[in-house]
Design a protein around this motif. Structure first.
Motif, short mmCIF file in Angstrom:
data_model
loop_
_atom_site.label_atom_id
_atom_site.label_comp_id
_atom_site.label_asym_id
_atom_site.label_seq_id
_atom_site.Cartn_x
_atom_site.Cartn_y
_atom_site.Cartn_z
N ARG A 69 36.39 42.78 36.41
CA ARG A 69 37.11 41.66 35.81
C ARG A 69 36.27 40.94 34.76
O ARG A 69 36.73 40.69 33.64
N TRP A 72 34.49 44.03 32.11
CA TRP A 72 35.35 45.01 31.46
C TRP A 72 36.79 44.55 31.26
O TRP A 72 37.58 45.25 30.63
N CYS A 74 39.28 44.28 33.40
CA CYS A 74 40.29 45.08 34.09
C CYS A 74 40.14 44.90 35.59
O CYS A 74 39.24 44.21 36.07
N HIS A 77 42.62 49.81 40.24
CA HIS A 77 43.93 50.43 40.48
C HIS A 77 43.68 51.67 41.31
O HIS A 77 43.27 52.70 40.80
N GLN A 95 43.55 57.37 34.10
CA GLN A 95 43.10 56.68 32.89
C GLN A 95 43.50 57.46 31.63
O GLN A 95 43.83 56.87 30.61
N THR A 210 41.49 52.05 37.01
CA THR A 210 41.52 50.63 36.64
C THR A 210 42.79 50.34 35.85
O THR A 210 43.45 51.25 35.34
N ARG A 211 43.11 49.06 35.77
CA ARG A 211 44.26 48.63 34.97
C ARG A 211 43.90 47.37 34.22
O ARG A 211 43.03 46.59 34.67
N PRO A 212 44.50 47.14 33.05
CA PRO A 212 44.19 45.93 32.28
C PRO A 212 44.61 44.67 33.04
O PRO A 212 45.56 44.70 33.84
N LEU A 213 43.89 43.59 32.79
CA LEU A 213 44.29 42.30 33.34
C LEU A 213 45.37 41.71 32.42
O LEU A 213 45.10 41.38 31.27
#
Length: 216
Positions: A69, A72, A74, A77, A95, A210-213
């Protein structure tokens, strides 16, 4: 291949601590179960089909979440395994789909097979002062062909060499973020990376996507 350890504080302008997160690439390899036959005196390999251990504690899970967070931008996930112990391939595959990289691979298994095919044809590729073939032998395998057959077995986890291979197959830098605030990068050397794929890793436990915030 560019494979480095980065202190997260350096990305935040707080300075780099030399050697704080030194990384030995050979330590980040698939756990192999080997034994020596008293008759043949040769090493044999059993596929590492141990089930994934219990999920990491909330403290460790939170440590990786904070790292992703703050540094990066993100969040974790967690991608379900598409086949036993496929978390590395599934995390990178997720990804690759999320960043819309082309050519698009149909599945994590397809991406794994493409990575192993790349390894077979790039045994002389230099990495860390040696070739991939020499690295594989140093890990305890007889040769590249035996390593590839081993990695194709059901339930065998990916390792540092498959991460390097997937970086070349996808033409992207794979950033591996650990829960102990260290980062490793696997980048193609034959062309400029087209994207950066961020993957989380709980050492000896599990890879996660991972996923974007967004709106968090």
């Amino acid at each position: 291949m560019r494979c480095v350890s980065i202190c997260p504080t350096a990305r935040m302008g707080l300075g780099y601590i030399p050697g704080a997160f030194a990384w030995n690439a050979r330590s980040h390899v698939n756990s192999l179960v080997t034994f020596r036959s008293s008759d043949s005196k040769q090493r044999h390999h059993r596929p590492d089909t141990r089930p994934i251990p219990s999920p990491p504690s909330q403290e460790r899970y939170g440590s990786l979440q904070r790292q992703l967070r703050v540094v990066w931008g993100c969040a974790v996930h967690d991608v379900p395994n598409s086949f036993p112990n496929a978390c590395q391939y599934d995390a990178v595959f997720h990804q690759h789909i999320a960043t819309k990289l082309h050519p698009r691979h149909e599945s994590a298994a397809n991406l794994r097979d493409a990575a192993l095919a790349w390894i077979e044809t790039h045994a002389s590729h230099p990495v860390h002062g040696q070739t991939i073939g020499e690295w594989i032998v140093a890990m305890g395998h007889f040769n590249v062909s035996e390593y590839v057959r081993h990695m194709r077995k059901r339930g065998v986890r990916g390792d540092a060499i498959t991460l390097l291979a997937m970086a070349h197959v996808l033409g992207a830098t794979i950033v591996l973020v650990r829960d102990r605030q260290s980062v490793e990068e696997f980048a193609p050397t034959d062309a400029a990376p087209r994207a950066t794929l961020v993957v989380g890793y709980y050492p000896e436990v599990h890879y996660v996507g991972t996923r974007p915030l967004v709106g968090e």
